[in-house]
Design an enzyme around this catalytic site. Sequence first.
Site, PDB file in Angstrom:
ATOM      1  N   GLY A  45      75.949  64.738  -3.184  1.00 22.39           N
ATOM      2  CA  GLY A  45      75.828  65.113  -1.778  1.00 22.39           C
ATOM      3  C   GLY A  45      76.164  66.579  -1.564  1.00 22.39           C
ATOM      4  O   GLY A  45      76.665  67.272  -2.458  1.00 22.39           O
ATOM      5  N   CYS A  46      75.883  67.053  -0.359  1.00 23.26           N
ATOM      6  CA  CYS A  46      76.062  68.478  -0.071  1.00 23.26           C
ATOM      7  C   CYS A  46      77.537  68.881  -0.084  1.00 23.26           C
ATOM      8  O   CYS A  46      77.933  69.783  -0.831  1.00 23.26           O
ATOM      9  CB  CYS A  46      75.397  68.836   1.252  1.00 23.26           C
ATOM     10  SG  CYS A  46      75.914  67.832   2.661  1.00 23.26           S
TER      11      CYS A  46
END
Lengths: 352, 352, 352, 352
Positions: free
Chosen positions: B148-149
């Site tokens: 994920g970011c």
Amino acid sequence: MIKVGIVGGTGYTGVELLRLLAQHPEVELTAITSRTEAGMPVAEMFPSLRGRVALKFTTPDEAKLNECDVVFFATPHGVAMAQAKELLANGVKVLDLAADFRLKDVKEFAKWYGMEHNCPEILAEAVYGLPEINRDAIKKARVVGLAGCYPTSVQLGLAPLLSPKSTGGKHLIDGTHIISDSKSGTSGAGRKAEIGTLLSEASDNFKAYSVKGHRHLPEIEQGLKAIAGHDQIGLTFVPHLTPMIRGIHSTLYVRLTEAGKDVDYQKLYENFYKDEPFVDVMPAGSHPETRSVRGSNGIRIAIHRPGGGDTLVILVVEDNLVKGASGQGVQCMNLMFGLPETTGLTQIAVSP
Amino acid sequence: MIKVGIVGGTGYTGVELLRLLAQHPEVELTAITSRTEAGMPVAEMFPSLRGRVALKFTTPDEAKLNECDVVFFATPHGVAMAQAKELLANGVKVLDLAADFRLKDVKEFAKWYGMEHNCPEILAEAVYGLPEINRDAIKKARVVGLAGCYPTSVQLGLAPLLSPKSTGGKHLIDGTHIISDSKSGTSGAGRKAEIGTLLSEASDNFKAYSVKGHRHLPEIEQGLKAIAGHDQIGLTFVPHLTPMIRGIHSTLYVRLTEAGKDVDYQKLYENFYKDEPFVDVMPAGSHPETRSVRGSNGIRIAIHRPGGGDTLVILVVEDNLVKGASGQGVQCMNLMFGLPETTGLTQIAVSP
Amino acid sequence: MIKVGIVGGTGYTGVELLRLLAQHPEVELTAITSRTEAGMPVAEMFPSLRGRVALKFTTPDEAKLNECDVVFFATPHGVAMAQAKELLANGVKVLDLAADFRLKDVKEFAKWYGMEHNCPEILAEAVYGLPEINRDAIKKARVVGLAGCYPTSVQLGLAPLLSPKSTGGKHLIDGTHIISDSKSGTSGAGRKAEIGTLLSEASDNFKAYSVKGHRHLPEIEQGLKAIAGHDQIGLTFVPHLTPMIRGIHSTLYVRLTEAGKDVDYQKLYENFYKDEPFVDVMPAGSHPETRSVRGSNGIRIAIHRPGGGDTLVILVVEDNLVKGASGQGVQCMNLMFGLPETTGLTQIAVSP
Amino acid sequence: MIKVGIVGGTGYTGVELLRLLAQHPEVELTAITSRTEAGMPVAEMFPSLRGRVALKFTTPDEAKLNECDVVFFATPHGVAMAQAKELLANGVKVLDLAADFRLKDVKEFAKWYGMEHNCPEILAEAVYGLPEINRDAIKKARVVGLAGCYPTSVQLGLAPLLSPKSTGGKHLIDGTHIISDSKSGTSGAGRKAEIGTLLSEASDNFKAYSVKGHRHLPEIEQGLKAIAGHDQIGLTFVPHLTPMIRGIHSTLYVRLTEAGKDVDYQKLYENFYKDEPFVDVMPAGSHPETRSVRGSNGIRIAIHRPGGGDTLVILVVEDNLVKGASGQGVQCMNLMFGLPETTGLTQIAVSP
């Protein structure tokens, strides 16, 4: 490989040149000068270039610009005209991003830029750097005065309506009362410490400026006259500051003449620009957005005729730092060195 | 050429994949699916791609994804796990930008994502897509669940402090009380019609959200445990929404143990990342800015120890849509297909 | 009517004072000084005041400040301490928005502000301008050094955890390892021509700054020690620049002691601030947004305890130019002159 | 005290009405309706109102609107015309912020708003809510259709050029070819979940929209004809979306007739607006900024005649939510109830 030098690399057009040239397959970045920052690695001032540009700023003397193939001036007005002569004498081509070689009339230059032109003989041979209009001349040029940011958008937005190539010599519009309502992001004001373009001042705000008369007005009028091949051109040009970093949006208003009332303008534009790699005539009814060209050399145009009346509205967007400045410079350089025009300029816009 | 399909191309990670893949020299874009937009040219929805991506959206059936070499899922959570099995059976590799293959514990997945995991056998073989940590496994993977970011920024920001490769097995920090104060631009919320991320709401504003517990918390903790090789990891993770489009800035706070007090952390980090093409350990005293990676796959890190005390502050920036999503996907794809890891990922940040 | 003079009205705290005082029912604006702009109508520099403030900037000599009842200093550090003595001798009260009368230790002042304190005797009597903590002292003060913008948010965010009034003298938290991750809009940097806060630089960007040590650190530590009544206070303070004009968001992290684990912090905060007109303790689970106080003197606080663990997260928002500067100044002035504390400060936030 | 009800308070004009009315000394807020949010405290949806507005949203039935003195409609088009009749029958005055009572021609209404007008008899008596033009009629009105946001800026920007009071009946300009290039912040699009006005889409971007024809075009033309007292009016109206929350900037272009060439337009405007409390004719050469009216009911105008030619450029700024909507509503209400026109509308713009 083309050896490239940059004079004055601490502004926005300078760092944008570096971004483009560092990715250009036929370019060797040789020198970048800054008197005030000599010795500092370029990537220290511009961390976006860390790991990609190893150059340090140097003084003009150290830079050995005479050994370059081409030198870009990303400097304030007045610098290029002082140095161009020597460079040309040494066989170095010159591309000026400032206004030194734009206005052909030295009196107009003096009036709008507040200084005497000290190099009129080179001004005389300089070519105006707007490839879609001037391609052949640029190919042969030794010195190019690149078109300004606003002027690029206005001239490319109007050329199909004025150029005899397109109009067959007919006057389709009243050229004496053109209106250009133009909006620019703040990077057009440059990387200068000024209160007016602080985020606290310019953000969440909108204003016009220089309504009395902006320096780009005579440049646009000179360009439109050249495109039209006549002098019956008059422009009301109102620039505005909009709270964004990059981008120009020009909204152009022209009134059609009787001769212009039955023309299919969508077709006229598509036809005029059909071979241009950087000009996108959008489908009828479109509203181009500045972000659609953010970071790219593209220019997008849409044509409207509200209510089918006699007023034509042309919408034009560009990235002022790319097609309006450094990208256009690289495009001209490609032409001057016989490279395919799009070399190093294939970036797709960063959006969102 | 690698035949690439994209499932769900109408969001921000989708259009960003298109921007990157359209410029990738070893990729042939084969299909992009959207049930709702089937038939529409991609460039009509995303004018930034006009002239560069000729594909239309198609239905999944028309897309013939089974004939691709690799398929990216740029979809909501739950889509990839429903389709991965068949693709793998047909020899198609899978890269998921959503969370279907991130959390190894299906109970945790169910708890945080509100749905049962319906493909646990593939979850078991899926590799976590964070190349700087997992490179070898990714090279051999058939299915990758991309990090994920936020988790990318936090894990790469902390890895040198936790990895036995770097620490020699010593506990340099109190891993049970790590704090990550993270800030994201609004593109992290996706291209979804919602009031909370309207410009009128989110501009000129700053707020925290999901302080009670954000989905990325278990992912980060799982990742840090894997990096550390032990389970004594606890994180307080507070995400914030900041009024910008792209970018994540994680400010990490850790407390040094006695064993950690005499370490040169600048060197530790530089050493850990010395061969990484996308990780930039900045000089001591630096303050990385999100714009320095805007549009690029880079991640920049700076280490501070204020007052020489026992609290270490690590600053990490990335572009959430590139290194935090689509760029990382391309990086993993390059590894999976034996290409140089930086292929198609050499964009320099657009700054300003 | 209170006769008010302002020294140094060309910055953001100056114009904000004018906005507030021009609407204050008990104030007569008497003079505003600026050496550089003397003679210019205030409303010419700040068109938002057109039709509302008729004053011109004057030189300090013309201003007859000695005839005022109170003088605000909205000046750079060092100005107030040079002029306070004479004003006080003439019976004029002094409110300083700069740092001249904040730090009680002149050595600390010299260290952080780079100049000797030349008025230690007045410093000794000066009261710290944070009404929620210091109300009674402010009422009697002749000279007030207003709390800084960040320090206001951090101290009011932590006071209920440290003040013996609230804790009964128990140590609920480990005061030696407090973390304040604070974010400010650009107006906190003032109305100064600087490259770093240009819209082109600071917009669509996020960064930390002064991680090594910010001037507000000693002020906060001094304040927290005074509130706690002991010296076991240590703070890691990391300020960040966020792309908005106004607003501060401080995210505070503290670790609970054993003694602090069974406390209902929501109640503790509500109780501590129950009579405060400007402090809003939001319901449990809230995420205060800076825009909810934009242009108003309010401060909003929310308390979180993620996962019920031993880390408490306190979120605090204020408008840095109002509660963090000029509004707080007016609040103190009201107290010093026996007016109801909210006089002239009833503006509702402008939102959206 | 005037008992005020608001129908549809969940949009931006609704919350702005609340901000203004909560500070209005002669108003008692009685009810605010929302079918979808009935039962929710207003301040829960709009935390900026915490501590200032205690009302809950109620259903229209509970609201007892018939007992109000006046009801504002901050609703989508079509709601006010369905309810106005009953309210008027009960002696309740009606102020509509939507378009139900703006266009006098029901065919035009149907064409532009896509619905039949079901209350033409009340439309006939409705007064157009633009006090600077229509003050006397508003004083006596039972029902007022408030001028739209763009129309307010365009009409007040042009009135001195068209009104016989000002021109003495001369045609100073070519009224058939007026151009209005207008720019609005995103709050003009309302508080609606839409992709196009997400921060990720609209920030760092600029575009025109509805060039083919915007609903405000017929309203403006109707208004200008009424002001001029003749029908020779034609407008090209191009609205643009600019990345800010509040504010409209209209740049108006008109061509002078022979009769108009010797007029002092600065004086003409100053004279026309000399008694208007909310209209500020700025000095010659000014460039009004939208932030100079942010949060206030002011409108600022500057007149330019570039190069002394025959094109006049008029710059107009307003806050679209105040003078362009809710503030104008309060201004009309004051007139209808015999209060001083500026009651409750003395806020100074929040700037920076």
